[in-house]
Design a protein around this motif. Sequence first.
Motif, PDB file in Angstrom:
ATOM      1  N   ALA A   1       0.997  -1.044   0.037  1.00 37.57           N
ATOM      2  CA  ALA A   1      -0.069  -0.099   0.059  1.00 37.57           C
ATOM      3  C   ALA A   1       0.863   1.172   0.159  1.00 37.57           C
ATOM      4  CB  ALA A   1      -1.124  -0.008   1.184  1.00 37.57           C
ATOM      5  N   MET A   2       1.916   1.403   0.741  1.00 39.07           N
ATOM      6  CA  MET A   2       2.848   2.375   0.721  1.00 39.07           C
ATOM      7  C   MET A   2       3.703   2.585  -0.659  1.00 39.07           C
ATOM      8  SD  MET A   2       4.297   2.252   4.869  1.00 39.07           S
ATOM      9  CE  MET A   2       5.927   2.240   4.010  1.00 39.07           C
ATOM     10  N   LYS A   3       3.895   1.532  -1.272  1.00 36.21           N
ATOM     11  CA  LYS A   3       4.474   1.789  -2.515  1.00 36.21           C
ATOM     12  C   LYS A   3       3.723   2.340  -3.520  1.00 36.21           C
ATOM     13  CE  LYS A   3       7.939  -1.878  -1.702  1.00 36.21           C
ATOM     14  NZ  LYS A   3       8.358  -3.196  -2.211  1.00 36.21           N
ATOM     15  N   SER A   4       2.384   1.798  -3.412  1.00 41.55           N
ATOM     16  CA  SER A   4       1.386   2.301  -4.282  1.00 41.55           C
ATOM     17  C   SER A   4       0.722   3.621  -4.010  1.00 41.55           C
ATOM     18  CB  SER A   4       0.402   1.124  -4.711  1.00 41.55           C
ATOM     19  OG  SER A   4      -0.231   0.839  -3.625  1.00 41.55           O
ATOM     20  N   THR A   5       0.922   4.460  -3.161  1.00 40.89           N
ATOM     21  CA  THR A   5       0.196   5.574  -2.766  1.00 40.89           C
ATOM     22  C   THR A   5       0.201   6.512  -3.769  1.00 40.89           C
ATOM     23  OG1 THR A   5       1.943   6.268  -1.435  1.00 40.89           O
ATOM     24  CG2 THR A   5       0.161   5.051  -0.435  1.00 40.89           C
ATOM     25  N   ALA A   6       1.187   6.620  -4.530  1.00 41.30           N
ATOM     26  CA  ALA A   6       1.402   7.811  -5.534  1.00 41.30           C
ATOM     27  C   ALA A   6       0.709   7.407  -6.796  1.00 41.30           C
ATOM     28  CB  ALA A   6       2.885   8.038  -5.717  1.00 41.30           C
ATOM     29  N   GLU A   7       0.534   6.448  -6.957  1.00 37.45           N
ATOM     30  CA  GLU A   7      -0.058   5.983  -8.401  1.00 37.45           C
ATOM     31  C   GLU A   7      -1.638   5.845  -8.134  1.00 37.45           C
ATOM     32  OE1 GLU A   7       2.213   2.539  -8.921  1.00 37.45           O
ATOM     33  OE2 GLU A   7       4.062   3.664  -9.051  1.00 37.45           O
ATOM     34  N   THR A   8      -2.266   5.590  -6.824  1.00 40.66           N
ATOM     35  CA  THR A   8      -3.324   4.948  -6.780  1.00 40.66           C
ATOM     36  C   THR A   8      -4.380   6.431  -6.269  1.00 40.66           C
ATOM     37  OG1 THR A   8      -3.182   4.352  -4.765  1.00 40.66           O
ATOM     38  CG2 THR A   8      -2.879   2.575  -6.249  1.00 40.66           C
ATOM     39  N   ASP A   9      -5.815   6.123  -6.497  1.00 43.62           N
ATOM     40  CA  ASP A   9      -6.570   6.978  -6.006  1.00 43.62           C
ATOM     41  C   ASP A   9      -7.035   6.717  -4.418  1.00 43.62           C
ATOM     42  OD1 ASP A   9      -8.368   4.842  -6.462  1.00 43.62           O
ATOM     43  OD2 ASP A   9      -9.425   5.632  -7.666  1.00 43.62           O
ATOM     44  N   VAL A  10      -7.905   7.449  -3.998  1.00 38.92           N
ATOM     45  CA  VAL A  10      -8.093   7.383  -2.491  1.00 38.92           C
ATOM     46  C   VAL A  10      -9.149   6.252  -2.608  1.00 38.92           C
ATOM     47  CG1 VAL A  10      -9.419   8.277  -0.816  1.00 38.92           C
ATOM     48  CG2 VAL A  10      -8.150  10.015  -2.225  1.00 38.92           C
ATOM     49  N   LYS A  11     -10.052   5.769  -3.331  1.00 35.34           N
ATOM     50  CA  LYS A  11     -10.673   4.563  -3.073  1.00 35.34           C
ATOM     51  C   LYS A  11     -10.085   3.340  -3.072  1.00 35.34           C
ATOM     52  CE  LYS A  11     -15.017   2.580  -4.942  1.00 35.34           C
ATOM     53  NZ  LYS A  11     -15.975   2.488  -5.828  1.00 35.34           N
ATOM     54  N   THR A  12      -8.958   3.210  -3.948  1.00 36.14           N
ATOM     55  CA  THR A  12      -8.237   2.106  -3.906  1.00 36.14           C
ATOM     56  C   THR A  12      -7.272   1.912  -2.675  1.00 36.14           C
ATOM     57  OG1 THR A  12      -7.891   2.273  -6.376  1.00 36.14           O
ATOM     58  CG2 THR A  12      -6.512   0.903  -5.282  1.00 36.14           C
ATOM     59  N   LEU A  13      -6.844   3.328  -2.135  1.00 36.65           N
ATOM     60  CA  LEU A  13      -6.204   3.139  -0.912  1.00 36.65           C
ATOM     61  C   LEU A  13      -6.832   2.761   0.366  1.00 36.65           C
ATOM     62  CD1 LEU A  13      -3.329   3.808   0.433  1.00 36.65           C
ATOM     63  CD2 LEU A  13      -4.178   6.332   0.610  1.00 36.65           C
ATOM     64  N   LEU A  14      -8.248   3.400   0.159  1.00 33.18           N
ATOM     65  CA  LEU A  14      -9.021   3.013   1.277  1.00 33.18           C
ATOM     66  C   LEU A  14      -9.079   1.469   1.302  1.00 33.18           C
ATOM     67  CD1 LEU A  14     -10.889   3.789   3.625  1.00 33.18           C
ATOM     68  CD2 LEU A  14     -12.679   3.993   2.110  1.00 33.18           C
ATOM     69  N   THR A  15      -9.362   0.583   0.012  1.00 32.72           N
ATOM     70  CA  THR A  15      -9.867  -0.611  -0.068  1.00 32.72           C
ATOM     71  C   THR A  15      -8.692  -1.302   0.406  1.00 32.72           C
ATOM     72  OG1 THR A  15     -10.934  -0.219  -2.177  1.00 32.72           O
ATOM     73  CG2 THR A  15     -10.116  -2.392  -1.671  1.00 32.72           C
ATOM     74  N   GLY A  16      -7.324  -0.903   0.360  1.00 29.62           N
ATOM     75  CA  GLY A  16      -6.197  -1.622   0.753  1.00 29.62           C
ATOM     76  C   GLY A  16      -5.948  -1.498   2.256  1.00 29.62           C
ATOM     77  N   ILE A  17      -6.480  -0.561   2.686  1.00 31.12           N
ATOM     78  CA  ILE A  17      -6.314  -0.141   4.307  1.00 31.12           C
ATOM     79  C   ILE A  17      -7.409  -1.059   4.800  1.00 31.12           C
ATOM     80  CG2 ILE A  17      -6.958   1.257   6.163  1.00 31.12           C
ATOM     81  CD1 ILE A  17      -5.682   3.781   4.469  1.00 31.12           C
TER      82      ILE A  17
END
Length: 188
Positions: A101-117
């Motif tokens: 999740a930390m590696k992909s934060t710059a490339e992903t949107d908030v919804k994807t990040l929330l799904t990862g969390i």
Amino acid sequence: MKMEQENQNLQEEAVETETSETAQAQDNAAAPDERTREELIAEVARLTAEAEDYKTRYLRAQADFDNFRRRSRQEKDEFAAYANVKLIEELLPVLDTFEMAMKSTAETDVKTLLTGIEMVYRQLTGALEKEGLTAIEAVGQPFDPNLHEGIMQVASDEHPANTVVQELRKGYKVKDKVVRPSMVQVSQ
């Protein structure tokens, strides 16, 4: 009177018996031992060997106990050092998911990040539940100082007195032992 006479006679007999027993004991003590010098030396040697045997047994038992105590302490220290290995193994996939999740934060949107969390949260709670961790139910329950840490009281028409109205911080227990009490608001 007759009774006093009988008591006096009994006392005199007891004194005579005691005196004769004392004299006999003194005679026995003064009498030379009938055993020969060789028999006495053999008896002393036997008793000395027996005492040495008891001493050796005592020292061996003491050494065995010291070794047992040392081994027990080593096993306890070793167990404490490696007791959390199973939990750590359960948490490693959670750590891996966090790293992704930390590696992909710059490339992903908030919804994807929330799904990862959310995925990390589910993995973490699943790993802790496998180890016996459960959340303490608080809201709507009667206040229990063993399970809840009441930090304030509020007036409430909806809930009876001494009922948990709001949970400010979740509490947890492992099996039947409270790890952290719930921080709650209680109705008056």
